[in-house]
Scaffold this motif. Structure first.
Motif, short mmCIF file in Angstrom:
data_model
loop_
_atom_site.label_atom_id
_atom_site.label_comp_id
_atom_site.label_asym_id
_atom_site.label_seq_id
_atom_site.Cartn_x
_atom_site.Cartn_y
_atom_site.Cartn_z
N SER A 509 19.11 72.68 17.18
CA SER A 509 19.16 73.39 15.89
C SER A 509 19.34 72.15 14.95
O SER A 509 19.80 70.93 14.92
N ASN A 510 18.88 72.38 13.58
CA ASN A 510 18.96 71.51 12.37
C ASN A 510 20.43 70.86 12.28
O ASN A 510 20.53 69.50 12.21
N SER A 511 21.33 71.64 12.41
CA SER A 511 22.66 71.15 12.22
C SER A 511 23.04 70.41 13.20
O SER A 511 23.65 69.34 13.41
N ASP A 512 22.97 70.77 14.72
CA ASP A 512 23.26 70.05 15.97
C ASP A 512 22.58 68.57 15.82
O ASP A 512 22.99 67.47 16.17
N MET A 513 21.26 68.63 15.33
CA MET A 513 20.58 67.34 15.37
C MET A 513 20.91 66.42 14.31
O MET A 513 21.03 65.25 14.47
N LEU A 514 21.57 66.87 13.15
CA LEU A 514 22.11 66.02 12.11
C LEU A 514 23.32 65.52 12.66
O LEU A 514 23.65 64.32 12.46
N LEU A 515 24.12 66.36 13.35
CA LEU A 515 25.46 66.04 13.79
C LEU A 515 25.23 64.79 15.03
O LEU A 515 25.96 63.87 15.13
N LEU A 516 24.20 65.10 15.80
CA LEU A 516 23.95 64.04 16.91
C LEU A 516 23.43 62.86 16.30
O LEU A 516 23.87 61.72 16.63
N GLU A 517 22.58 62.72 15.37
CA GLU A 517 22.25 61.52 14.77
C GLU A 517 23.37 60.56 14.09
O GLU A 517 23.30 59.56 14.36
N GLU A 518 24.31 61.48 13.60
CA GLU A 518 25.37 60.56 13.02
C GLU A 518 26.38 60.24 14.20
O GLU A 518 27.23 59.17 14.02
N MET A 520 25.58 59.23 17.46
CA MET A 520 24.44 58.69 18.71
C MET A 520 25.29 57.48 19.39
O MET A 520 25.32 57.50 20.78
N GLU A 521 26.10 56.85 18.76
CA GLU A 521 26.75 55.72 19.42
C GLU A 521 28.24 56.45 19.97
O GLU A 521 28.27 55.94 21.43
N ARG A 522 28.66 57.36 20.10
CA ARG A 522 29.58 58.17 20.77
C ARG A 522 28.91 58.61 21.83
O ARG A 522 29.46 58.85 23.11
N LEU A 523 27.75 59.40 21.84
CA LEU A 523 27.07 59.89 23.03
C LEU A 523 26.86 58.69 23.87
O LEU A 523 27.20 58.95 25.20
N GLU A 524 26.30 57.65 23.49
CA GLU A 524 26.22 56.40 24.23
C GLU A 524 27.42 55.95 25.08
O GLU A 524 27.56 55.42 26.20
N GLY A 525 28.62 56.14 24.42
CA GLY A 525 30.03 55.77 24.96
C GLY A 525 30.35 56.79 25.93
O GLY A 525 31.15 56.21 26.84
N PHE A 526 29.80 57.99 26.05
CA PHE A 526 29.98 58.72 27.22
C PHE A 526 29.12 58.51 28.49
O PHE A 526 29.23 59.08 29.42
N GLY A 527 28.04 57.29 28.21
CA GLY A 527 27.13 57.10 29.22
C GLY A 527 25.95 57.57 29.18
O GLY A 527 25.13 57.40 30.11
N LEU A 559 28.80 68.48 25.52
CA LEU A 559 29.25 67.40 24.58
C LEU A 559 28.45 67.60 23.26
O LEU A 559 29.26 66.94 22.31
N ILE A 560 27.35 67.56 23.06
CA ILE A 560 26.55 67.61 21.88
C ILE A 560 27.20 68.67 20.88
O ILE A 560 27.62 68.52 19.62
N GLU A 561 27.56 69.93 21.43
CA GLU A 561 28.26 70.95 20.68
C GLU A 561 29.67 70.60 20.31
O GLU A 561 29.68 71.06 19.28
N SER A 562 30.37 69.67 20.99
CA SER A 562 31.59 69.45 20.62
C SER A 562 31.72 67.87 19.85
O SER A 562 32.87 67.45 19.63
#
Length: 636
Positions: A509-518, A520-527, A559-562
């Motif tokens: 969704s638009n909101s999830d995409m904006l949140l993920l873009e902010e 992205m480093e945390r997502l990479e930290g999870f592997g 993970l993205i949702e949280s």
């Protein structure tokens, strides 16, 4: 539609008071609470509570406080009449338990009430009698200093509300819980409580909270408590928390106070749940008796009609203060549950053993603590001879050959980064029996000093220390070791990734995409290795491979949702790690050699919390010589 024929009318005072009473005094327990709190605000050192028929028929509160001035006595029963505040600014500096001026007016509106009160400077006392809000008599009487209030026939003039009262037993339990909480929160006050003439509680009033806790909950609960004292900016959390040998199936034994006021707080309850999450079995709750001394301007006590709920301005700091305080309180305690003949095999309130503690560790020395040659050739009398092919020792396959579960204990359970391995080269041997290992890890003396003497049912390691016998669940112990190992990797961002042959494309969704873009480093930290793929999608090219297999797409979605909630994503990861540790750990009925047992105990002693598995089950229990001699009737 609005009915234009229904005119707006002003309600009369009697109706207003009855409506207000439904919010403030919805049951007898609320009457008791409000009157006892008034006694405490009056400086009482002794409070006597007497009820009949669970308070539905009769409530009597007697105190030795400073009493009410005869000129103010009638005003005290008017709505919004109070001696606690004078202006709205006073709401930011409240130190008393009462202040809204609604309680007495609400109680007198729905009951027959008598009050006898006397101040120190009056020669006689004053008695007022009310009947459902109407004053019927006023007279001088002989009495001692203090106040007595008698409430009869509650809700008799409001039958619609009376029929919603619960059973006598339920109402009695509610009243008793209120008195218990107030008594523990004010240990300097002597409380005497009777129901239908039966004594329910008497506290010594000696100022020691442990004395009050013992009077309410008994000596076993009192003996299980650990002192808590933690300060942060603007507030201090002090009191006692359980050592996990006494826990409950509900939160009924979690007592919270804010500046002496008994309160409910989801924030404080969540702090306790978080602090004990890995230390108690699922569905069990720690016991606690905690008072928060806080600046009045940092807490709003005016958000609930009965003042049971509060709101803090510094919620994040307070949460961290309490969690850290509990962690510090539990550190250093030897919390191995002791089996006692006189109780169920646990010692807890629900028949449940204890566990506990946290402090920082480095499990990485688990890697190669014994190399292959050391493992196979140690204790040659018990191991098969080796044949050399070139420079590599080969061990013949015999019944003494290490089985797969032993190999899992004696070698690194998961890959570490080169940096982690390099940093722990000094810790490759079995950890010595000392308080601190070569890599700086603290060793638990409670576990370190155990001497293994065998394995029972291929499941429980038997050990001794001093005059006590210990049983260690080999699966729970290994699970704890692996869990802390995995968590170390996770928190150090030492998670390896696996490239996917077929990348995952996820539409968001638009909101999830904006949140993920902010984030992205945390997502990479999870592997994860991910990047934007169009306007509202991402492509995941690599996923964590921490446990030897790729994480599922489901976890990526969760993970993205949280991502917007740090605690949520962190807790999600901890649950995944705990599950992986459970699956990888040795199981019951797996045969362990002496060397594997020694290794397991050494590694367990280096854990932050060697007393429970990640799911809160006990790792180790103790049976003292005294209890063993009771079994054989050597002592009685």
């Amino acid at each position: 539609m609005i009915n234009l024929n229904n005119k707006i009318k002003l309600l009369d005072c009697s109706t207003i008071n009855k409506i207000a009473a439904g919010e403030v005094v919805e049951r007898p327990a609320a009457v008791v609470k409000e009157l006892v709190e008034n006694s405490l605000d009056a400086g009482a050192k002794r409070i006597i509570v007497e009820i009949v028929n669970s308070g539905k028929d009769y409530i009597r509160i007697t105190d030795d406080g400073h009493g009410i001035d005869p000129q103010d006595a009638e005003s005290a029963f008017l709505r919004h009449a109070t001696s606690k505040i004078s202006r709205v600014e006073d709401l930011e500096n409240i130190h008393s338990l009462g202040f809204r001026g609604e309680a007495l007016a609400s109680i007198v509106a729905v009951s027959r009430l008598d009050i006898v009160t006397k101040t120190a400077y009056c020669h006689t006392g004053l008695k007022l009698s009310y009947e459902f809000g109407r004053l019927i008599s006023r007279e001088e009487v002989a009495t001692s200093e203090g106040t007595t209030i008698i409430v009869r026939d509650i809700f008799q003039n409001v039958p619609a509300r009376k029929k919603f009262l619960k059973s006598d037993r339920a109402e009695l339990i509610s009243t008793t819980e209120i008195i218990d909480r107030i008594a523990v929160g004010h240990p300097a006050v002597r409380f005497e409580y009777t129901s239908n003439g039966k004594r329910m509680l008497m506290t010594p009033g000696d100022g020691n909270i442990l004395s009050a806790i013992r009077a309410v909950h008994g000596k076993d609960v009192m003996a299980s408590l650990i002192k808590l004292d933690r300060e942060c900016e603007g507030c201090r959390a002090c009191g006692y928390v359980s050592n996990n040998s006494a826990y409950r199936s509900s939160r009924s034994c979690q007592y919270f106070y804010v500046n002496g006021r008994s309160v409910r707080s989801s924030l404080l309850s969540d702090c306790i749940l978080s602090a004990y999450k890995e230390l108690l079995p699922i569905g069990k709750h720690a016991m606690c008796f905690i008072n928060i001394d806080i600046r009045p301007d940092m807490v709003d006590v005016n958000i609930h009609p009965t003042k049971l709920e509060v709101k803090f301005t510094n919620e994040a700091e307070l949460s961290e203060c309490i969690r850290e305080g509990i962690s510090r309180a539990l550190k250093g305690e030897e919390l191995i549950p002791e089996y006692k003949i006189s109780k169920s095999a646990s010692g807890g309130c629900d028949g449940s053993p204890q566990v506990m503690i946290e402090e920082a560790i480095d499990i990485a020395s688990y890697v190669e603590s014994m190399n292959t040659t050391d493992i196979f050739l140690s204790n040659a009398t018990d191991r098969p001879a080796a044949e050399n092919i070139g420079d590599m020792p080969i061990v013949k396959e015999t019944e003494d050959y290490l089985n797969p579960c032993e190999v899992e204990i004696l070698r690194d359970p998961a890959s570490l980064t080169a940096e982690a391995v390099s940093a722990n080269d000094a810790a490759r041997k079995i950890a010595p029996s000392s308080k601190e290992t070569g890599d700086g890890r603290k060793s638990s003396k409670a576990i370190r000093d155990l001497m293994p003497i065998g394995v029972f049912l291929k499941t429980y390691i038997v050990a001794q220390r001093g005059t006590s016998l210990f049983l260690i669940d080999q699966h729970a112990a290994h699970e704890r070791i692996l869990y802390e190992k995995y968590m170390e990797q996770f928190e150090a961002h030492a998670i390896s990734s696996q490239i996917l042959m077929e990348p995952i494309i996820m539409e968001l969704s638009n909101s999830d995409m904006l949140l993920l873009e902010e984030n992205m480093e945390r997502l990479e930290g999870f592997g994860f290795e991910a990047e934007a793929f169009g306007s509202n999608a991402i492509i995941i090219r690599a996923v964590p491979n921490m446990f030897g297999k790729p994480e599922s797409e489901r976890f990526a979605i969760e993970l993205i949702e949280s991502l917007g909630d740090t605690g949520s994503s962190y807790e999600l990861r901890k649950a995944e790690i705990a599950q992986a540790a459970c699956k990888a750990a040795v199981k019951a009925n797996d045969t362990l050699s002496d060397i594997a047992v020694s290794k397991l105990l050494n590694e367990l002693s280096l854990c932050e919390n060697p007393y429970t598995c990640p799911h809160g089950r006990p790792v180790i229990v103790e049976i003292s010589q005294n209890e063993i001699e009771k079994m054989f009737k050597r002592i009685i």
